[in-house]
Write a protein that holds these residues in place. Sequence first.
Motif, PDB file in Angstrom:
ATOM      1  N   ARG A  57      -0.125  27.397  42.942  1.00 19.50           N
ATOM      2  CA  ARG A  57       1.152  27.984  43.351  1.00 19.50           C
ATOM      3  C   ARG A  57       2.320  27.666  42.409  1.00 19.50           C
ATOM      4  O   ARG A  57       3.461  27.547  42.856  1.00 19.50           O
ATOM      5  N   TYR A  58       2.043  27.559  41.137  1.00 22.58           N
ATOM      6  CA  TYR A  58       3.131  27.294  40.191  1.00 22.58           C
ATOM      7  C   TYR A  58       3.927  28.544  39.852  1.00 22.58           C
ATOM      8  O   TYR A  58       4.852  28.478  39.039  1.00 22.58           O
ATOM      9  N   TYR A  59       3.596  29.670  40.471  1.00 21.81           N
ATOM     10  CA  TYR A  59       4.427  30.853  40.291  1.00 21.81           C
ATOM     11  C   TYR A  59       5.813  30.643  40.894  1.00 21.81           C
ATOM     12  O   TYR A  59       6.783  31.324  40.508  1.00 21.81           O
ATOM     13  N   LEU A  60       5.932  29.693  41.841  1.00 21.72           N
ATOM     14  CA  LEU A  60       7.235  29.407  42.440  1.00 21.72           C
ATOM     15  C   LEU A  60       8.217  28.837  41.429  1.00 21.72           C
ATOM     16  O   LEU A  60       9.433  28.982  41.587  1.00 21.72           O
ATOM     17  N   SER A  61       7.718  28.196  40.380  1.00 19.35           N
ATOM     18  CA  SER A  61       8.614  27.635  39.361  1.00 19.35           C
ATOM     19  C   SER A  61       9.327  28.711  38.566  1.00 19.35           C
ATOM     20  O   SER A  61      10.343  28.435  37.912  1.00 19.35           O
ATOM     21  N   PHE A  62       8.830  29.943  38.613  1.00 16.83           N
ATOM     22  CA  PHE A  62       9.459  31.053  37.894  1.00 16.83           C
ATOM     23  C   PHE A  62      10.396  31.859  38.796  1.00 16.83           C
ATOM     24  O   PHE A  62      10.974  32.843  38.340  1.00 16.83           O
ATOM     25  N   ASN A  63      10.519  31.463  40.044  1.00 20.10           N
ATOM     26  CA  ASN A  63      11.410  32.153  40.984  1.00 20.10           C
ATOM     27  C   ASN A  63      12.138  31.090  41.802  1.00 20.10           C
ATOM     28  O   ASN A  63      11.625  30.606  42.815  1.00 20.10           O
ATOM     29  N   ASP A 116      14.876  31.186  43.667  1.00 19.93           N
ATOM     30  CA  ASP A 116      15.303  31.563  45.011  1.00 19.93           C
ATOM     31  C   ASP A 116      14.158  31.469  46.011  1.00 19.93           C
ATOM     32  O   ASP A 116      14.319  30.930  47.120  1.00 19.93           O
ATOM     33  N   LEU A 117      13.013  31.968  45.604  1.00 18.81           N
ATOM     34  CA  LEU A 117      11.861  31.907  46.497  1.00 18.81           C
ATOM     35  C   LEU A 117      11.396  30.463  46.699  1.00 18.81           C
ATOM     36  O   LEU A 117      10.991  30.081  47.804  1.00 18.81           O
ATOM     37  N   GLN A 118      11.482  29.663  45.662  1.00 19.10           N
ATOM     38  CA  GLN A 118      11.077  28.263  45.790  1.00 19.10           C
ATOM     39  C   GLN A 118      12.006  27.515  46.752  1.00 19.10           C
ATOM     40  O   GLN A 118      11.541  26.717  47.582  1.00 19.10           O
TER      41      GLN A 118
END
Length: 342
Positions: free
Chosen positions: A151-157, A159-161
């Motif tokens: 779930r490291y895609y959260l590091s690119f967003n 606001d979502l993180q």
Amino acid sequence: MAAVEVGLDRELALAHWHRVSRGRIGWDCRVLVFALLHLPLMGIASTPTFGYVLAQNSEAGNAWYVELFSNAGVVALLNMGLSSYLLPPLCHSLARFKYGIRQELHLAGLTLNQYTKMYTTRVTSTLLSETVMTTWAPLISVFVLDESCMRYYLSFNSDLQELMEAWQIGQQGLGAYRPGFCSRSLLNQFTYVWLTTILLASWLQPSLWLLRSLRPAPAPEPESGEIEIEIEMNSEVHEIHEVESGEALFSDLEKTLVLAGKKQRNVAQTLNLVVLLVVFGTLCPPVLLLGPMVAWCQMCALDHIERGRSMTWGRVLASDVLVQVPLVPVELLTRAGAVVVG
């Protein structure tokens, strides 16, 4: 004069080659830098795949380029463009750097053994970068970025993180890994990418090969009324023959190297497809079933191209000798990919 210049060029190239090879410390450093330069090359090759996984895990209503990267056909076309036009010249530059060939003068005076080493290094680098692009990049990108994995895609967003952390569901890393769901996510996301890649390799790639093989129409013969100029200076005939023989030598060498480069690119792309079919064929049986169609379409195109070429037997043999199939890297990459997927 031309023959003497060719001999001097060859001696200069051989001396340069031996000087580079005998300097052990310099050679070791060059090989180390050559290996490290593959890292940015692999990063460039993996960019479309990482962008695809990020786009698949992004929320709806993003920018147009995010929506574009979420399309499997776009990613397959980008991978095909990289493997056809960008990776081969970069790998050729890496091979020339490894052996210290900085100028075309050095390249024109090498022996057959030295040419074979350079082209074997070139095809191995191309195969490695293309295998990372089509086989290892999907595995690594899904494992690191996907919602069902780390779930490291959260590091690119950001606001979502922040929203996920406010709800206390913003875990990342090994603590967020869910066994049994990560491999399923890999299959769901990349099935269409693999199928599109196989279809492009079956239809579009052979069509491009055939288009590249088209030759311009021969120039029309001069009419009887036109004046033809003839050289009648007997004192310069010998010198003219020497110049023509030297130019013919370099012309044959350039044509042989161009033919070897084309074969090297075709060999790397074909072996990359073999690794893709073997590694992911067990996860997605339709990919494995399309393998014979790919082989038939590409063999028909290559057979048509070879029949239409008018070249000497020696040039064809020399180009075949220059391009050696790297069987050991293919076996290692296939075994490693099968172990990871299994």
